[in-house]
Motif scaffolding. Structure first.
Motif, PDB file in Angstrom:
ATOM      1  N   PRO A  11      46.434  54.176  31.650  1.00 35.00           N
ATOM      2  CA  PRO A  11      46.641  52.874  32.278  1.00 35.00           C
ATOM      3  C   PRO A  11      48.037  52.710  32.880  1.00 35.00           C
ATOM      4  CG  PRO A  11      46.541  52.651  29.879  1.00 35.00           C
ATOM      5  CD  PRO A  11      46.175  54.065  30.210  1.00 35.00           C
ATOM      6  N   ALA A  20      48.604  51.760  36.623  1.00 37.59           N
ATOM      7  CA  ALA A  20      49.340  50.525  36.914  1.00 37.59           C
ATOM      8  C   ALA A  20      50.477  50.786  37.888  1.00 37.59           C
ATOM      9  CB  ALA A  20      49.880  49.926  35.611  1.00 37.59           C
ATOM     10  N   ARG A  21      51.181  51.907  37.674  1.00 36.77           N
ATOM     11  CA  ARG A  21      52.296  52.240  38.569  1.00 36.77           C
ATOM     12  C   ARG A  21      51.810  52.467  39.995  1.00 36.77           C
ATOM     13  NH1 ARG A  21      57.077  53.651  35.558  1.00 36.77           N
ATOM     14  NH2 ARG A  21      57.082  51.776  34.295  1.00 36.77           N
ATOM     15  N   SER A  56      51.041  49.324  41.713  1.00 38.83           N
ATOM     16  CA  SER A  56      52.283  48.659  42.158  1.00 38.83           C
ATOM     17  C   SER A  56      52.786  49.271  43.454  1.00 38.83           C
ATOM     18  CB  SER A  56      53.373  48.785  41.087  1.00 38.83           C
ATOM     19  OG  SER A  56      52.998  48.077  39.935  1.00 38.83           O
ATOM     20  N   GLU A  99      50.732  47.961  46.175  1.00 41.49           N
ATOM     21  CA  GLU A  99      51.074  46.566  46.487  1.00 41.49           C
ATOM     22  C   GLU A  99      52.291  46.474  47.391  1.00 41.49           C
ATOM     23  OE1 GLU A  99      51.096  44.548  42.474  1.00 41.49           O
ATOM     24  OE2 GLU A  99      50.406  42.968  43.834  1.00 41.49           O
ATOM     25  N   LEU A 126      50.156  34.098  38.084  1.00 40.11           N
ATOM     26  CA  LEU A 126      48.886  34.798  38.030  1.00 40.11           C
ATOM     27  C   LEU A 126      48.242  34.445  36.691  1.00 40.11           C
ATOM     28  CD1 LEU A 126      50.448  38.134  39.289  1.00 40.11           C
ATOM     29  CD2 LEU A 126      49.318  36.400  40.678  1.00 40.11           C
ATOM     30  N   ARG A 186      44.190  36.067  34.209  1.00 38.41           N
ATOM     31  CA  ARG A 186      44.129  36.965  33.067  1.00 38.41           C
ATOM     32  C   ARG A 186      43.926  36.234  31.742  1.00 38.41           C
ATOM     33  NH1 ARG A 186      45.976  42.321  32.590  1.00 38.41           N
ATOM     34  NH2 ARG A 186      45.724  42.816  30.402  1.00 38.41           N
ATOM     35  N   GLN A 208      41.883  37.747  28.300  1.00 36.11           N
ATOM     36  CA  GLN A 208      42.792  38.446  27.400  1.00 36.11           C
ATOM     37  C   GLN A 208      42.107  39.043  26.170  1.00 36.11           C
ATOM     38  OE1 GLN A 208      45.365  39.939  28.430  1.00 36.11           O
ATOM     39  NE2 GLN A 208      46.845  39.248  26.910  1.00 36.11           N
ATOM     40  N   ALA A 236      42.005  42.622  26.376  1.00 38.45           N
ATOM     41  CA  ALA A 236      43.268  43.327  26.629  1.00 38.45           C
ATOM     42  C   ALA A 236      43.388  44.608  25.808  1.00 38.45           C
ATOM     43  CB  ALA A 236      44.457  42.406  26.350  1.00 38.45           C
ATOM     44  N   VAL A 282      38.644  48.692  29.301  1.00 39.83           N
ATOM     45  CA  VAL A 282      38.816  47.626  30.293  1.00 39.83           C
ATOM     46  C   VAL A 282      40.244  47.678  30.839  1.00 39.83           C
ATOM     47  CG1 VAL A 282      38.816  45.120  30.687  1.00 39.83           C
ATOM     48  CG2 VAL A 282      37.154  46.122  29.113  1.00 39.83           C
ATOM     49  N   TYR A 283      40.347  47.557  32.146  1.00 40.98           N
ATOM     50  CA  TYR A 283      41.663  47.476  32.774  1.00 40.98           C
ATOM     51  C   TYR A 283      41.676  46.213  33.632  1.00 40.98           C
ATOM     52  CZ  TYR A 283      45.702  48.534  35.701  1.00 40.98           C
ATOM     53  OH  TYR A 283      46.910  48.472  36.345  1.00 40.98           O
ATOM     54  N   ILE A 284      42.677  45.369  33.407  1.00 38.42           N
ATOM     55  CA  ILE A 284      42.760  44.124  34.175  1.00 38.42           C
ATOM     56  C   ILE A 284      44.091  44.100  34.906  1.00 38.42           C
ATOM     57  CG2 ILE A 284      42.808  41.595  34.054  1.00 38.42           C
ATOM     58  CD1 ILE A 284      41.291  41.989  31.290  1.00 38.42           C
ATOM     59  N   ARG A 285      44.041  43.803  36.186  1.00 36.72           N
ATOM     60  CA  ARG A 285      45.272  43.755  36.959  1.00 36.72           C
ATOM     61  C   ARG A 285      45.274  42.507  37.834  1.00 36.72           C
ATOM     62  NH1 ARG A 285      49.508  47.285  38.301  1.00 36.72           N
ATOM     63  NH2 ARG A 285      50.816  46.141  39.769  1.00 36.72           N
ATOM     64  N   SER A 286      46.363  41.759  37.760  1.00 35.43           N
ATOM     65  CA  SER A 286      46.515  40.565  38.586  1.00 35.43           C
ATOM     66  C   SER A 286      47.305  40.920  39.838  1.00 35.43           C
ATOM     67  CB  SER A 286      47.281  39.487  37.811  1.00 35.43           C
ATOM     68  OG  SER A 286      46.800  39.378  36.497  1.00 35.43           O
ATOM     69  N   ALA A 310      49.029  39.310  43.503  1.00 27.58           N
ATOM     70  CA  ALA A 310      49.389  38.125  44.273  1.00 27.58           C
ATOM     71  C   ALA A 310      49.133  38.402  45.744  1.00 27.58           C
ATOM     72  CB  ALA A 310      50.859  37.792  44.043  1.00 27.58           C
ATOM     73  N   GLU A 345      56.722  37.169  40.346  1.00 20.54           N
ATOM     74  CA  GLU A 345      55.287  37.097  40.075  1.00 20.54           C
ATOM     75  C   GLU A 345      55.096  37.040  38.568  1.00 20.54           C
ATOM     76  OE1 GLU A 345      53.677  39.273  44.121  1.00 20.54           O
ATOM     77  OE2 GLU A 345      53.357  40.286  42.211  1.00 20.54           O
ATOM     78  N   VAL A 346      54.476  35.966  38.122  1.00 17.57           N
ATOM     79  CA  VAL A 346      54.401  35.701  36.697  1.00 17.57           C
ATOM     80  C   VAL A 346      52.965  35.837  36.219  1.00 17.57           C
ATOM     81  CG1 VAL A 346      54.818  33.998  34.895  1.00 17.57           C
ATOM     82  CG2 VAL A 346      56.309  34.076  36.904  1.00 17.57           C
ATOM     83  N   THR A 381      49.654  45.792  25.777  1.00 19.73           N
ATOM     84  CA  THR A 381      48.686  46.410  26.700  1.00 19.73           C
ATOM     85  C   THR A 381      48.652  45.651  28.026  1.00 19.73           C
ATOM     86  OG1 THR A 381      46.891  45.237  25.620  1.00 19.73           O
ATOM     87  CG2 THR A 381      47.162  47.523  25.033  1.00 19.73           C
ATOM     88  N   ILE A 426      51.455  46.726  30.200  1.00 23.05           N
ATOM     89  CA  ILE A 426      51.240  48.054  30.810  1.00 23.05           C
ATOM     90  C   ILE A 426      50.304  47.930  32.010  1.00 23.05           C
ATOM     91  CG2 ILE A 426      50.181  50.318  30.461  1.00 23.05           C
ATOM     92  CD1 ILE A 426      51.160  50.097  27.509  1.00 23.05           C
ATOM     93  N   GLN A 427      49.162  47.270  31.798  1.00 24.00           N
ATOM     94  CA  GLN A 427      48.180  47.163  32.882  1.00 24.00           C
ATOM     95  C   GLN A 427      48.751  46.406  34.076  1.00 24.00           C
ATOM     96  OE1 GLN A 427      44.591  45.479  31.216  1.00 24.00           O
ATOM     97  NE2 GLN A 427      44.239  47.236  29.878  1.00 24.00           N
ATOM     98  N   GLU A 428      49.584  45.427  33.792  1.00 27.76           N
ATOM     99  CA  GLU A 428      50.141  44.613  34.873  1.00 27.76           C
ATOM    100  C   GLU A 428      51.399  45.233  35.461  1.00 27.76           C
ATOM    101  OE1 GLU A 428      48.668  42.228  36.216  1.00 27.76           O
ATOM    102  OE2 GLU A 428      47.192  41.458  34.782  1.00 27.76           O
ATOM    103  N   ASP A 429      51.867  46.301  34.840  1.00 28.43           N
ATOM    104  CA  ASP A 429      53.074  47.003  35.311  1.00 28.43           C
ATOM    105  C   ASP A 429      54.226  46.019  35.530  1.00 28.43           C
ATOM    106  OD1 ASP A 429      54.537  49.268  36.022  1.00 28.43           O
ATOM    107  OD2 ASP A 429      54.145  48.983  38.151  1.00 28.43           O
TER     108      ASP A 429
END
Lengths: 365, 133, 555
Positions: free
Chosen positions: A16, A20-21, A24, A27, A95, A98, A102, A105, A110-114, A116, B34-35, B49, B52-55
């Motif tokens: 993950p 995630a990186r 980013s 993005e 955001l 999520r 949660q 989490a 499961v992977y959740i990413r917010s 903007a 960004e919050v 976790t 991590i997922q949200e970096d």
């Protein structure tokens, strides 16, 4: 930047942090992402990409949370991309989608990413599209994209998702208006959430009526073509292998939504309209079945490939246009656009001559 | 594109007083960040976790119940277990001065007690990010 | 007639004079406002009274619309109940604190429970880690409750318990302890907070979704109306709404909107309004703006009386009168120069007394830093005693009535609150407005504006953003020994090993049956409690049937 191969391997292994990186980097349009995305290319394409859209306040996050829970019960690995708006004034964003998810989490499946919107909806659809391919390559079986729920993002979701769920609720007043204004043709599965609220039946009735009219008029080819193709299939397709490991598929495999008695067009086939109460989970199982049934139909009819081809063409065209724009902006730094503009103003050439000049310059380049 | 600062704002433990956390969330947004807001009753595991997922670049936690000496260090411990050392972690709430050295030793970079202006927190985050911009 | 003309002429002349003076020296600031940011005029006169009719709008103490107070002699009869909220660590420690407070002259107990207790988790639940005994006393079973009230005769003391989602369980424990002391339930006096709606919007210790929560509350109303008739079955709380950042008018509005929802639910459940409404009580905050706060309490009484009379057709004077507890404003306390808090608390407490409170908790100076020490609690209590015995504020009833300013503020708060209540009615009531996030959003907007005012310096908080000093960290703060989590867990293991587990299972099964059905939940909960089923076990049974609430956050 770590070694590309290592990065790719980590994303593919579902790490993950690496995933995630990379998102980013997507993005912020980091150029160094491209080499990784190229390396991941061959591994993407397996996931079922589901878009969930509808007006703010429709309960999309709660619905997504419940859908994730049911997909997990089926043993599927699920990723969620939840989009919220950036403030146009400060560029910041809260955001909050999520919160409602949660409980998942600490579930490694499961992977959740917010995400903007970062002020540009066009760019957003590119970022969401790339992020969804990253998650696909990372081995998630389902990628759910929850839109911010206003305007362009609702339409763009069609360009990314295999299956679009359009969520309505009673009591918002303008949801039906939004559908009338042309959003309806983007839905594959329709959901009336908060079905325990006053007015839910009316919303359901209105959606059905509009869908019937659309099908009768042949106005919305998105589903009518699909149903024609499906009708030609014998026997009816069953949901994809492995989709229903814990919950039995409905008998007919793909449910046929034939309009009920309240319809003035008995026997007419329209897209499914599912009533849900996301808070309590009522109806969400049926919604998941419809989502999966839609996928099964896409696969069985070959429309999945067609749809993806269409989406990809659009995305390519859009990306090309962006490149051209970027190129033009670069040229502008050398003053070539301004030069042309001056010529048009001075009546030395007309606007279209200028355009032709630009085009041939670009083609040569 | 400019690098956005991403912050996870969380309420660990059972304390339901989220006025401060919500005010901070808005202030950080208004400062262009960004919050990701995760709400009440978060376990340290959920917080880590999600981060991590949200970096995220920053984890900001608020506790008013007095459970900070247990929960804040637990978050740091989990981050260390996952070899994460580039996330700035800050905490706030009703925290006696005597507890602050211990929390800092555990890795909580900034501790903000009642009355801390949000501008101070914004400045602290901007000045102490552990990742390059 | 001529008096009014004279007044208008005089006012004009006065204003002309002021305008002249202002051209040379401006006032301290452009806009003057109350603590809740409502505009304040330079001067209030009889012109501000408009067409207000004294007998209709203000009236007499103990009479409709109760603007001047709910009893006809108020503090000339007896003072308010001085009730200090206390509780921490184990039942043994808290029992000692209660005995100390009673010896110091408090007249009622107020029990603070720790967060696991408030959220229905036993001390050994994973989510309880680090929280046991922190913000209040840890109660896992009747065994802890027996220790908590050991040596305190429950027929002689009134006890308020800050417990909401699992209020039925704690009330059942209290009844069971009383029974062991030989005190019948009918003689018990006290209050349970039991106000779930404000937990969703402001305080956060919810367990179940709104619908079953409302049912638990109406079950308590029904049970107590016959079996515990002197018990205040709910304390409808604006306190936490204000702490979460609302304005004074919002505090009144959202509290009364919640009250309307509870009465509605009970009436729909078939209860007669005058059978349960006399036992409804309220709980408000007191902030620093003395006059606005006094006006707030007066307006709240008037709004509630009208609601009960006009909307619900209540007839009993007790149903119409809003009785309330006050706590001074925790969020107004500063961690900086904490002794200044003593002065803030004195002003706030005076506002509560001038506003006609029925009971009062005064905060301690060190509460922005930690739980209060015994010394700090004593000063806080002494503050109440000084107001009662030395200030003279208690010698006559509602002494600020007739102040042009205070009456005008009272009208304004009433109008603003009623406007909010109409908006909430349009949304389908408080439950719907909360589900939508409307109430939360209004509170958060006010909270953010308040914080920004402090940071811009528009709002001065002495010692915090003005008149700061370098100060050494405070010494001698109260600390809760982290070992008590382990102690409570050991006690629980003993309990589970030594009780009649068959009886526990049987009574828990009965709770489940009742929860799935529609019968009153109080009797089976009481049986389970008596069998030493733990709080967590009973709440888990209900979680299984009712599900859990998911926070609604709008930011």
């Amino acid at each position: 930047m770590e070694e590309t191969a290592d990065f790719v391997a980590r994303v593919r292994a579902g790490d993950p942090r690496a995933t995630a990186r990379l998102i980013s980097m997507v993005e912020r349009e980091d150029e160094s992402r491209l080499v990784v995305l190229k390396a991941l290319h061959e591994y993407a394409g397996k996931a079922h990409v589901v878009g969930i859209t509808g007006p703010p306040g429709a309960g999309k996050s709660t619905l997504t949370d419940k859908i994730v829970g049911l997909l997990r019960e089926r043993g599927r690995r699920v990723a969620v991309l939840a989009v919220d708006p950036s403030s146009p004034f400060t560029g910041g964003a809260i955001l909050g989608d999520r919160i409602r998810m949660q409980r998942h989490a600490v579930d490694e499946g499961v992977y959740i990413r917010s995400l903007a919107t970062r002020g540009h909806l066009g760019g957003l659809s590119r970022a969401v599209s790339e992020a969804s391919r990253v998650l696909d390559a990372a081995g998630y079986d389902d990628v759910i994209i929850e839109t911010v729920g206003v305007g362009q993002s609702e339409v763009d979701i069609v360009r990314i998702a295999d299956t679009v769920v359009l969520v309505s609720v009673p009591g918002l007043g303008d949801d039906i208006q939004a559908i009338k204004a042309g959003v309806m043709e983007i839905g594959d599965v329709f959901c009336v959430n908060k079905a325990d609220h006053d007015g839910a039946e009316r919303v359901t009735r209105e959606i059905r009526a509009m869908l019937e009219t659309a099908v009768l008029n042949g106005a919305v080819t998105r589903f009518s073509d699909l149903y024609t193709a499906r009708a030609a299939l014998k026997p009816a397709p069953r949901p994809l292998e492995g989709d229903h490991t814990s919950v039995a598929a409905s008998d007919e495999g793909v449910s046929h939504h034939v309009t009920s008695q309240m319809s003035v067009h008995p026997g007419l086939e329209i897209p499914p309209v599912v009533s849900t109460v996301a808070e309590t989970g009522v109806g969400v199982e049926e919604l998941v079945q419809e989502i999966k049934a839609h996928e099964a139909t896409l696969v069985a009819t070959g429309f999945l490939r067609l749809r993806r081809e269409e989406n990809l063409s659009w995305e390519l065209g859009r990306a090309a246009a962006e490149r051209v724009l970027a190129k033009l902006e670069q040229d502008e730094r050398k003053g070539s656009l301004s030069e042309l503009a001056r010529s048009v103003l001075d009546k030395r050439i007309d606007f279209y001559d200028a355009l032709d000049t630009l085009e041939s310059a670009l083609v040569q380049a | 594109m400019e690098r956005k600062i991403r912050v996870l704002v969380a309420k660990p433990g059972l304390d339901g007083h989220d006025r401060g956390a919500k005010v901070i969330a808005r202030a950080l947004r208004d400062a262009g960040m960004e919050v990701v807001y995760t709400g009440l009753r978060q376990t340290p595991e959920q917080i880590v976790t999600a981060s991590i997922q949200e970096d995220v670049d920053v984890i900001a936690m608020s506790i008013l119940s007095g459970a900070h000496n247990h929960l804040f260090p637990r978050v740091m411990e989990l981050l260390r277990e996952k070899n994460i050392d580039d996330v700035l972690v800050i905490g706030g709430g009703v925290i006696p001065d005597d507890d602050i050295p211990g929390l800092k030793a555990a890795g909580i970079a900034g501790v903000f007690t009642p009355g801390s202006p949000t501008s101070e927190i914004v400045a602290f985050i901007k000045g102490n990010l552990k990742r390059g911009s | 007639m001529s008096e009014m003309d004279d007044l208008k002429a005089g006012m004009e002349a006065y204003e002309a004079g002021v305008d002249k003076a202002l051209s040379k020296f401006s006032e301290r600031k452009k806009e003057f406002t109350t603590g809740s940011k409502s505009p304040v005029k330079r001067l209030y006169t009889p012109l501000d009274d408009g067409n207000r009719q004294y007998t209709q709008e203000i009236g007499f103490p103990g009479e409709y619309p109760y603007t001047r107070g709910v009893q006809n002699t108020m503090y000339r009869g007896r003072f308010w109940t001085m009730r200090q909220y206390a509780g921490f660590s184990t039942a043994e420690e808290s029992n000692k604190r209660y005995k100390y407070l009673l010896a110091q002259g408090t007249t009622g107990l107020s029990v603070a429970f720790d967060l696991p207790t408030q959220i229905g988790y036993d001390s050994d639940h994973p989510l309880s880690q680090g929280e046991v005994g922190k913000v209040g006393v840890a109660i896992d079973s009747l065994a802890d409750m027996e220790i908590l009230f050991d040596g305190i005769p429950l027929d002689k003391v009134s006890t308020s318990m800050t417990i909401n989602a699992p209020a039925s369980v704690l009330l059942a424990m209290y009844i069971a302890v009383a029974e062991k002391q030989g005190v019948p339930a009918a003689k018990l006096e006290g209050t349970i907070q039991n106000d779930i709606l404000k937990e969703y919007v402001a305080r956060g210790t919810y367990i179940f979704p709104p619908e079953p929560s409302m049912r638990l509350i109406t079950d308590i109303f029904a049970y107590c109306s016959t079996d515990v008739p002197n018990w205040n079955t709910i304390s409808i709380s604006g306190y936490h709404i204000r702490e979460a950042g609302s304005t004074a008018s919002q505090e009144v509005a959202f509290t009364i909107a919640d009250g309307i929802a509870y009465v509605d639910a009970a009436v729909k459940a078939g209860l007669d309004v005058d059978a349960f409404a006399p036992r409804l009580s309220f709980f408000f905050n007191a902030h620093n703006d003395l006059f606005e706060e006094v006006a707030k309490f007066r307006a709240a009484r008037r709004v509630w009386a009208k609601v009960m009379k006009e909307r619900f057709g209540a007839k009993s004077p007790k149903s119409l009168s809003l009785r309330f507890h006050t706590q001074t404003g925790g969020s107004t306390l500063t961690a900086q120069q904490p002794d200044n808090n003593i002065v803030r608390v004195a002003i706030q407490a005076l506002a509560a007394v001038l506003g006609g409170t029925q009971s009062l908790h005064t905060n301690s100076r060190d509460e922005a830093l930690a739980l209060p020490t015994e010394d700090s609690v004593r000063i806080a209590l002494r503050t109440q005693q000084i107001i009662a015995y030395e200030s003279g504020a208690t010698e006559t009833i509602d002494p600020l009535a007739g102040s042009y300013y205070v009456e005008s503020l009272t009208d304004r708060i009433q109008n603003e609150a009623e406007a909010y209540i109409r908006t909430i009615d349009d949304m389908g009531g408080a439950v719907k407005a909360i589900e939508r996030g409307y109430v939360q959003q209004e509170i958060q907007d006010a909270a953010y504006a308040y914080q920004m005012d402090i940071e811009s310096g528009d709002r001065v908080v002495v010692g915090m953003n003005k008149f700061q000093i370098e100060e050494a960290p405070p010494k001698g703060l109260l600390r809760v020994d982290p070992i008590i989590g382990a102690q409570q867990t050991a006690k629980l293991h003993d309990l589970r090993a030594n009780r009649d587990n068959e009886r526990v299972q049987k009574t828990l099964a009965d709770v489940k049956i009742a929860a799935e059905g529609s019968g009153n939940l109080m009797p089976p909960i009481l049986e389970a409690v008596k069998a030493y089923a733990t709080l967590g076990e009973i709440c888990d049974v209900m979680r299984g049937v009712f599900g859990e609430y998911q926070q609604k956050v709008i930011l």
